[in-house]
Write an enzyme that holds these catalytic residues in place. Sequence first.
Site, PDB file in Angstrom:
ATOM      1  N   ASP A 262       2.660   5.330  -6.681  1.00 36.85           N
ATOM      2  CA  ASP A 262       3.926   5.194  -5.938  1.00 36.85           C
ATOM      3  C   ASP A 262       5.148   5.039  -6.832  1.00 36.85           C
ATOM      4  O   ASP A 262       6.272   5.054  -6.320  1.00 36.85           O
ATOM      5  CB  ASP A 262       3.823   3.982  -5.001  1.00 36.85           C
TER       6      ASP A 262
ATOM      7  N   HIS B  93      -2.569  -2.304  -9.673  1.00 34.04           N
ATOM      8  CA  HIS B  93      -3.557  -1.655  -8.800  1.00 34.04           C
ATOM      9  C   HIS B  93      -4.820  -2.503  -8.807  1.00 34.04           C
ATOM     10  O   HIS B  93      -5.184  -3.080  -9.822  1.00 34.04           O
ATOM     11  CB  HIS B  93      -3.884  -0.245  -9.314  1.00 34.04           C
TER      12      HIS B  93
ATOM     13  N   HIS C  93       0.871  -1.197   0.000  1.00 37.36           N
ATOM     14  CA  HIS C  93       0.000   0.000   0.000  1.00 37.36           C
ATOM     15  C   HIS C  93       0.903   1.242   0.000  1.00 37.36           C
ATOM     16  O   HIS C  93       1.719   1.393  -0.899  1.00 37.36           O
ATOM     17  CB  HIS C  93      -0.932  -0.087   1.212  1.00 37.36           C
TER      18      HIS C  93
HETATM   19  C1  SDX Z   1      -1.494   2.155  -3.358  1.00 40.30           C
HETATM   20  O1  SDX Z   1      -6.176   0.779  -3.308  1.00 40.30           O
HETATM   21  C2  SDX Z   1      -5.714   1.941  -3.511  1.00 40.30           C
HETATM   22  O2  SDX Z   1      -6.404   2.832  -3.988  1.00 40.30           O
HETATM   23  C3  SDX Z   1      -4.280   2.148  -3.074  1.00 40.30           C
HETATM   24  C4  SDX Z   1      -3.640   3.457  -3.471  1.00 40.30           C
HETATM   25  C5  SDX Z   1      -4.253   4.626  -2.751  1.00 40.30           C
HETATM   26  O3  SDX Z   1      -4.174   5.755  -3.257  1.00 40.30           O
HETATM   27  O4  SDX Z   1      -4.728   4.435  -1.592  1.00 40.30           O
HETATM   28  O5  SDX Z   1      -3.776   3.659  -4.878  1.00 40.30           O
HETATM   29  C6  SDX Z   1      -2.158   3.474  -3.114  1.00 40.30           C
HETATM   30  O6  SDX Z   1      -1.431   1.357  -2.472  1.00 40.30           O
HETATM   31  C7  SDX Z   1      -0.996   1.845  -4.739  1.00 40.30           C
HETATM   32  C8  SDX Z   1      -0.426   0.390  -4.852  1.00 40.30           C
HETATM   33  C9  SDX Z   1       1.004   0.395  -4.308  1.00 40.30           C
HETATM   34  N1  SDX Z   1       1.525  -0.970  -4.208  1.00 40.30           N
HETATM   35  C10 SDX Z   1       2.470  -1.411  -5.044  1.00 40.30           C
HETATM   36  O7  SDX Z   1       2.949  -0.758  -5.979  1.00 40.30           O
HETATM   37  C11 SDX Z   1       2.977  -2.818  -4.718  1.00 40.30           C
HETATM   38  C12 SDX Z   1       3.078  -3.620  -6.009  1.00 40.30           C
HETATM   39  N2  SDX Z   1       1.734  -3.877  -6.518  1.00 40.30           N
HETATM   40  C13 SDX Z   1       1.119  -5.140  -6.194  1.00 40.30           C
HETATM   41  O8  SDX Z   1       1.447  -5.666  -4.956  1.00 40.30           O
HETATM   42  C14 SDX Z   1      -0.342  -5.212  -6.601  1.00 40.30           C
HETATM   43  O9  SDX Z   1      -0.435  -4.733  -7.885  1.00 40.30           O
HETATM   44  C15 SDX Z   1      -1.390  -4.523  -5.732  1.00 40.30           C
HETATM   45  C16 SDX Z   1      -1.286  -4.925  -4.310  1.00 40.30           C
HETATM   46  C17 SDX Z   1      -1.267  -3.048  -5.847  1.00 40.30           C
HETATM   47  C18 SDX Z   1      -2.754  -4.942  -6.268  1.00 40.30           C
HETATM   48  O10 SDX Z   1      -2.826  -6.312  -6.094  1.00 40.30           O
HETATM   49  P1  SDX Z   1      -4.133  -7.144  -6.498  1.00 40.30           P
HETATM   50  O11 SDX Z   1      -5.198  -6.273  -7.026  1.00 40.30           O
HETATM   51  O12 SDX Z   1      -4.457  -8.041  -5.368  1.00 40.30           O
HETATM   52  O13 SDX Z   1      -3.642  -7.946  -7.725  1.00 40.30           O
HETATM   53  P2  SDX Z   1      -3.036  -9.411  -7.628  1.00 40.30           P
HETATM   54  O14 SDX Z   1      -2.004  -9.464  -6.552  1.00 40.30           O
HETATM   55  O15 SDX Z   1      -4.186 -10.356  -7.582  1.00 40.30           O
HETATM   56  O16 SDX Z   1      -2.272  -9.494  -9.024  1.00 40.30           O
HETATM   57  C19 SDX Z   1      -2.909  -9.986 -10.199  1.00 40.30           C
HETATM   58  C20 SDX Z   1      -1.766 -10.595 -11.022  1.00 40.30           C
HETATM   59  C21 SDX Z   1      -0.973 -11.648 -10.242  1.00 40.30           C
HETATM   60  O17 SDX Z   1      -0.375 -12.492 -11.211  1.00 40.30           O
HETATM   61  P3  SDX Z   1      -1.011 -13.995 -11.416  1.00 40.30           P
HETATM   62  O18 SDX Z   1      -1.094 -14.623 -10.035  1.00 40.30           O
HETATM   63  O19 SDX Z   1      -2.367 -13.730 -12.041  1.00 40.30           O
HETATM   64  O20 SDX Z   1      -0.043 -14.675 -12.341  1.00 40.30           O
HETATM   65  O21 SDX Z   1      -0.819  -9.547 -11.329  1.00 40.30           O
HETATM   66  C22 SDX Z   1       0.424  -9.862 -10.714  1.00 40.30           C
HETATM   67  C23 SDX Z   1       0.144 -10.864  -9.614  1.00 40.30           C
HETATM   68  O22 SDX Z   1       1.305 -11.674  -9.351  1.00 40.30           O
HETATM   69  N3  SDX Z   1       0.929  -8.605 -10.163  1.00 40.30           N
HETATM   70  C24 SDX Z   1       2.190  -8.221 -10.229  1.00 40.30           C
HETATM   71  C25 SDX Z   1       2.229  -6.963  -9.640  1.00 40.30           C
HETATM   72  N4  SDX Z   1       1.008  -6.633  -9.205  1.00 40.30           N
HETATM   73  C26 SDX Z   1       0.209  -7.655  -9.537  1.00 40.30           C
HETATM   74  N5  SDX Z   1       3.279  -8.832 -10.750  1.00 40.30           N
HETATM   75  C27 SDX Z   1       4.437  -8.146 -10.647  1.00 40.30           C
HETATM   76  N6  SDX Z   1       4.557  -6.916 -10.090  1.00 40.30           N
HETATM   77  C28 SDX Z   1       3.478  -6.308  -9.574  1.00 40.30           C
HETATM   78  N7  SDX Z   1       3.596  -5.100  -9.011  1.00 40.30           N
END
Ligand code: SDX
Length: 430
Positions: free
Chosen positions: A358, A302, A263
């Site tokens: 971010d 996201h 997050h």
């Molecule tokens: C913020 O919610 C909000 O509004 C948050 C925010 C706000 O203003 O409050 O916008 C701020 O928190 C932004 C997000 C910051 N976090 C990151 O940058 C961390 C990296 N991102 C991931 O951890 C992820 O994308 C999330 C947590 C942001 C979202 O995760 P989801 O929606 O649960 O998606 P998921 O984990 O189910 O991913 C779907 C697929 C998966 O692959 P498969 O299992 O289908 O093969 O996408 C892949 C994931 O492995 N994936 C990524 C990835 N994010 C998702 N693979 C590599 N790198 C990534 N960053």
Amino acid sequence: MAESITITDNRTGESFEVPIVDGTVSAQQWSKHLPGIWFLDPALVTTAMSESAISYLDGEAGILRYRGYPIEQLAEQSTYLEVAYLLLNGELPTQAELSAWVEEVTHHTFIHENVRKRFLEGFHYDAHPMGMMMSTIAALATFYPEARNIADPNVRYQQIVRLIGKMPTVAAFAYRHRLGLPYIYPDPELSYTKNYMNMLWRRTEPKYMASPVLSRALEVLFILHADHEQNCSTNAMRAVGSSQADPYSTTAAAIAALSGPLHGGANEAVLRMLDEIGSKDNIPGFIEQVKAGKCKLMGFGHRVYKNYDPRARIIKRVAEEVFEVTGRNPKIDIAVELERIALSDEYFIKRKLYPNVDFYSGIIYQAMGFTPDHFTVLFGIPRTAGWLAQWQEMLTDPEQKIARPRQVYTGAEKRDFVPIEARGHQLVTA
Ligand code: SDX
């Protein structure tokens, strides 16, 4: 064609129709017909937990609006305190309303000396500023016991003003504590962001003169981070606030949620990731690591945006303006190349992974002189207005009550107690 769904219980052959309203079907309607049958929805991925009029996101189109105003226009034309007023009250303020609001917040930036001397001083020199912020904000509840009376709108307003006013002071004191520098007290003659910069960076000069470019950049970054509908930390704010806990304890819970690397902690994690990559030459190898599931591309992806996060686009532009003053942060070149390669790679395209808020913000913060462990504090300060607006909306929503989800039990069946002398041989289940 009726905007509804018809559900048939095949156990009884009975059917019932549920209207589709605003893209949702009512769980209460479901429970009325199928008592005891719950929706299993880990992490609430497909559940709308409330109605809200504060922020609007269109994930597919990459749209963000606060109370109907596009984020691009607010970033261009507004100030953080004006946006905070908008989020909390639903309308942009008149000049008189804005002046009164700014006056109120500006005169609540001081914190009790005991917080500084006895509490903040107690932290180890290298305590993480998010831990300092979270616990100090929780401690403020003990200085304002009347804050527990959350049913009184005047009491709520007073704590909202105090929290928005004091967040930058607590954050700046934590920053100075880490550096072993004397604390700089708030200067009521400065704007919200210039005062924050004053408390961070003033040395021996009688009056801190903030760079207009950097203070405007910080203003825009604060606007972009002010709210974002039902994100993890806002969910924490609403859940904890639904038990009618005081707003300081509730905000501390939201800060805790924000600190996680998935997050708000992602901006710090992005900088550490760029440091680890080191140079453009290492990007292809790093991308392979990500695609092999060995690590995540921090700052990408996201839950809602399946398009470019509109905030990331604005931050990327602000970065170039900041570099005019601070000098170019070479990490931006690695980040831009990382984005270019990722956006052309099937792994990221298929999963609709784009830069989020971010991805570029930490590069700006580092260029401005912040250390990576302070980056998430820079997310928490502005998000306080959004958390409080959502908290207030929840408390005044007649549909809301204490948050208490159901579960699917997967544990052991009923069994009798085993005396200690008879234990040790049974299989230990995780
Ligand atoms: C913020 O919610 C909000 O509004 C948050 C925010 C706000 O203003 O409050 O916008 C701020 O928190 C932004 C997000 C910051 N976090 C990151 O940058 C961390 C990296 N991102 C991931 O951890 C992820 O994308 C999330 C947590 C942001 C979202 O995760 P989801 O929606 O649960 O998606 P998921 O984990 O189910 O991913 C779907 C697929 C998966 O692959 P498969 O299992 O289908 O093969 O996408 C892949 C994931 O492995 N994936 C990524 C990835 N994010 C998702 N693979 C590599 N790198 C990534 N960053």
